[in-house]
Every structure is written in C-alpha cells, then in structure tokens.
Design a protein around this motif. Structure first.
Motif, PDB file in Angstrom:
ATOM      1  N   THR A  82      -1.204  14.611  -5.241  1.00 43.93           N
ATOM      2  CA  THR A  82      -1.398  15.944  -4.662  1.00 43.93           C
ATOM      3  C   THR A  82      -2.781  16.166  -4.061  1.00 43.93           C
ATOM      4  O   THR A  82      -2.961  17.098  -3.270  1.00 43.93           O
ATOM      5  CB  THR A  82      -1.112  17.053  -5.692  1.00 43.93           C
ATOM      6  N   ASP A  83      -3.770  15.324  -4.406  1.00 45.12           N
ATOM      7  CA  ASP A  83      -5.076  15.486  -3.773  1.00 45.12           C
ATOM      8  C   ASP A  83      -5.152  14.750  -2.436  1.00 45.12           C
ATOM      9  O   ASP A  83      -6.192  14.749  -1.767  1.00 45.12           O
ATOM     10  CB  ASP A  83      -6.202  15.027  -4.700  1.00 45.12           C
ATOM     11  N   GLY A  84      -4.036  14.131  -2.029  1.00 43.10           N
ATOM     12  CA  GLY A  84      -3.981  13.479  -0.736  1.00 43.10           C
ATOM     13  C   GLY A  84      -4.589  12.102  -0.671  1.00 43.10           C
ATOM     14  O   GLY A  84      -4.643  11.491   0.401  1.00 43.10           O
ATOM     15  N   THR A  85      -5.004  11.546  -1.803  1.00 37.61           N
ATOM     16  CA  THR A  85      -5.725  10.270  -1.792  1.00 37.61           C
ATOM     17  C   THR A  85      -4.813   9.052  -1.909  1.00 37.61           C
ATOM     18  O   THR A  85      -5.271   7.922  -1.725  1.00 37.61           O
ATOM     19  CB  THR A  85      -6.750  10.217  -2.936  1.00 37.61           C
ATOM     20  N   GLU A  86      -3.544   9.247  -2.221  1.00 38.93           N
ATOM     21  CA  GLU A  86      -2.663   8.101  -2.429  1.00 38.93           C
ATOM     22  C   GLU A  86      -1.228   8.485  -2.095  1.00 38.93           C
ATOM     23  O   GLU A  86      -0.792   9.620  -2.328  1.00 38.93           O
ATOM     24  CB  GLU A  86      -2.738   7.632  -3.889  1.00 38.93           C
ATOM     25  N   GLN A  87      -0.472   7.515  -1.572  1.00 38.19           N
ATOM     26  CA  GLN A  87       0.950   7.728  -1.323  1.00 38.19           C
ATOM     27  C   GLN A  87       1.686   6.400  -1.382  1.00 38.19           C
ATOM     28  O   GLN A  87       1.115   5.349  -1.144  1.00 38.19           O
ATOM     29  CB  GLN A  87       1.182   8.390   0.036  1.00 38.19           C
ATOM     30  N   LEU A  88       2.966   6.477  -1.736  1.00 38.58           N
ATOM     31  CA  LEU A  88       3.840   5.314  -1.814  1.00 38.58           C
ATOM     32  C   LEU A  88       5.060   5.583  -0.952  1.00 38.58           C
ATOM     33  O   LEU A  88       5.625   6.679  -0.999  1.00 38.58           O
ATOM     34  CB  LEU A  88       4.276   5.056  -3.257  1.00 38.58           C
ATOM     35  N   THR A  89       5.490   4.585  -0.181  1.00 39.11           N
ATOM     36  CA  THR A  89       6.621   4.761   0.723  1.00 39.11           C
ATOM     37  C   THR A  89       7.625   3.625   0.559  1.00 39.11           C
ATOM     38  O   THR A  89       7.242   2.478   0.342  1.00 39.11           O
ATOM     39  CB  THR A  89       6.146   4.810   2.189  1.00 39.11           C
ATOM     40  N   SER A  90       8.909   3.978   0.651  1.00 35.65           N
ATOM     41  CA  SER A  90       9.982   2.986   0.611  1.00 35.65           C
ATOM     42  C   SER A  90      10.999   3.324   1.690  1.00 35.65           C
ATOM     43  O   SER A  90      11.330   4.493   1.888  1.00 35.65           O
ATOM     44  CB  SER A  90      10.667   2.983  -0.762  1.00 35.65           C
ATOM     45  N   SER A  91      11.485   2.303   2.399  1.00 35.39           N
ATOM     46  CA  SER A  91      12.496   2.484   3.450  1.00 35.39           C
ATOM     47  C   SER A  91      13.610   1.462   3.280  1.00 35.39           C
ATOM     48  O   SER A  91      13.341   0.280   3.073  1.00 35.39           O
ATOM     49  CB  SER A  91      11.873   2.321   4.842  1.00 35.39           C
ATOM     50  N   HIS A  92      14.857   1.930   3.370  1.00 34.85           N
ATOM     51  CA  HIS A  92      16.020   1.047   3.309  1.00 34.85           C
ATOM     52  C   HIS A  92      17.120   1.630   4.183  1.00 34.85           C
ATOM     53  O   HIS A  92      17.078   2.797   4.581  1.00 34.85           O
ATOM     54  CB  HIS A  92      16.524   0.890   1.866  1.00 34.85           C
TER      55      HIS A  92
END
Length: 337
Positions: A281-291
């Motif tokens: 929520t502080d905008g410093t990290e994100q994870l993404t997955s696509s299928h």
C-alpha cells in the motif's frame, strides 16, 4: 415501471411485478434502473425499485476500517432472503467473493468501462498535478498505485458518494479524486474526467465496471418461474467469464473487496487472458501474474475454465509472496480525514 419514490419493500407486491433491491445512493439507483429497464425490455414485466440502506451507507468511518466494501452487500442480502425483493443489483467489485448461503449471482450483464478516472481541478492530469497535491480515494489499491506513480502526492482517505467526493475538489479541499469510470458514465458525469488510466498500466478492482444480479438459489422463487429466462437473456458471456476470473484471484488470495489487488481479464479470439497485480500500500512493491486459457466446450465448462484461470494466477501470486502484501494492507487502518 416505478421509480424509487414509489417502490415498496413488503411481500404484497403483485406477482406481475419484479422487485429489484438496491442501495439507495444515486449511483446504485442509476445502476438498478438500468437493470430494471433491461428486465422490462426483455420480458415485458413491470419492475419496482426497492432502496435499502446498509451499515456501510450509514457509517462515516474509513472503508478499510469497517471491513471493506462488502459491508454494503449485507443488508441487501438480508432483504433478498427475507423476500422483501426478488433480485439484487450490485456493483460487482463491492460483492464479496465467498458464496452467500441461499443466494447466487444469476447474471452479469454487459460490462461497463473498467478503467479508473482522475477528476482534477484545472484539467490537471496525474503527471501535471503539482508536488504535494492532495488526491482523494477510499481504495487501498488506488492509494498504492498513486504512491507508486507519484510518491510526492498527499493521498487522502475519503468516504462519501460520487457527488460528495467531486464536491471536495470543487471546494478546493482536494486537488483531485480517483473514481470508477463506469460509475461516472452511469451518472452522466464523464465531463469531469481529466484523465482515464489505461488498464494495462493501472489495473482496477476485480469486477470493476460490471454489475451482478443476485437471486435466491431457487431462481427468484416460485412466484417468478420466468426469472431464469430473464437472467439468461441479461447475462453477457464475455463479461461473465472475465469477472469470474478476476474475482477468483481475490478468492485465492483470501483477500477482501478492498484489498490492494488489481485484475484485468479479457476475452479475445476465443481465449481468456488474465493479469493480476498485488500492491504494497505504500507503493514500493508489487507482484504481477499473467496467464491465458483457450475457451472450449459449453457455457458452464467455460465458466469452470474461468475459475481455473483465476486460481492459477492466484496461486502464482501466493507463491511469489503476495500473502505478505495482502496481510500488510489488512493490518493497516487509515485515519478518517
């Protein structure tokens, strides 16, 4: 067709009318009116709107602190189970992913615009907002996205209906707010948008832009044996498949409607493609997955494939560490301004 000022919520409604339960906000009533008109156009059956006030509507606390957007569905579901209405119209992004005993989502009509929109003073965009600008949102996901894009912004947690939020920009209390494009469209307020955020860069809440029509498991009750046919006519298969896949990601993450999760699914060329992102929520990290999955078989089999696709994406996010990000967001409780 009767409007909200003439609707009634007792079981004395004539059997020739279908009672549509809805929240009492201007946006909810506009959305319910769209479904009411579609029901009448499809079946010729008159419709009564039944406005219902929820705990979420009455509370002035931060949305995250009172349990997320699922608080809006509880009173409506109680009314449906008590036979005070025959169907409910929900903003699908606000509906908890867990099944409610005795109820099912009977149809998902053609989805509206799934994008988020910036509504700023002086026609400003996200890039041109001045340093330290105050931007309002009640969504932890939007908070994370705003901070990731512009760490210098002062992101303010806000509550209230669309008019209230836009009013704070007009009054100078905020420089901008971020709202759902579909809601603004349904209220005829697209002229206040200064920027639309592309889904490829700014995924939105699972199911955003879609409406869910919820009914009792017995397809609306014995009074309306034709309701099954009405729901089938209103359902839009691509919107249904996309929304199921997106919401399944939330279910796999065991995250609520207000979790910092964005998801975008589309049906294209016989394939269902799904991308989901979990944010700190502080905008410093994100994870993404696509299928993606090739859609085959009957309508029911394709819905099952959509669930499976959402599960695959959710499992990958969990394997990559999404549970820690979701848990951190769940533990944080923003102050109400």
């Amino acid at each position: 067709m009767t409007g909200p000022d003439t609707a009634h919520s007792d079981t004395a409604t004539t059997e020739t009318h279908i009672r549509v339960g809805t929240r009492a906000s201007a946006l909810a009533l506009a959305q319910a009116q769209l479904i009411a008109e579609a029901i009448t156009k499809t079946s010729g059956t008159p419709v009564d709107l039944v406005p219902i006030t929820s705990d979420g509507d009455r509370s002035t606390e931060s949305l995250a602190s009172i349990g997320g957007t699922g608080v809006f569905a509880s009173a409506l579901r109680e009314a449906l189970l008590a036979d005070q209405c025959d169907v409910l119209v929900h903003s699908l992004k606000d509906l908890p992913t867990a099944a409610h005993p005795g109820l099912i989502v009977g149809a998902i009509p053609h989805r509206g615009d799934a994008r988020d929109a910036l509504c700023a003073r002086d026609a400003l965009t996200l890039a041109t907002l001045p340093a330290g600008a105050r931007v309002g949102t009640g969504s932890p996901r939007r908070v994370a996205q705003l901070k990731a894009a512009r760490p210098d912004l002062d992101v303010v947690d806000i509550r209230g209906n669309v008019g209230t939020r836009l009013g704070r920009v007009g009054a100078g209390d905020l420089d901008a707010v971020v709202l759902a494009a579909a809601g603004l469209s349904r209220l005829g307020l697209l002229d206040v948008v200064t920027e639309f955020f592309p889904l490829q860069e700014w995924p939105t809440a699972p199911g955003q832009g879609a409406l869910g029509i919820e009914v009792r498991e017995e397809s609306g009750g014995a009074s309306f044996p034709a309701l099954t046919d009405i729901l089938a006519a209103l359902n839009h298969a691509p919107s249904h498949l996309a929304a199921v896949a997106e919401r399944c990601v939330l279910a796999e993450l065991e995250a609520g409607c207000a979790a910092p999760v964005g998801a975008t699914a589309i049906v294209d060329g016989g394939m269902l493609l799904l991308t989901a992102t979990v944010y700190r929520t502080d905008g410093t990290e994100q994870l993404t997955s696509s299928h993606a999955v090739v859609l085959e078989g009957t309508a029911a089999e394709q819905v099952a494939q959509s669930y499976g696709l959402g599960a695959v994406v959710g499992h990958q996010l969990l394997a990559d560490g999404a549970a820690e990000l979701v848990g951190a967001a769940r533990d944080s409780r923003p102050d109400t301004p």
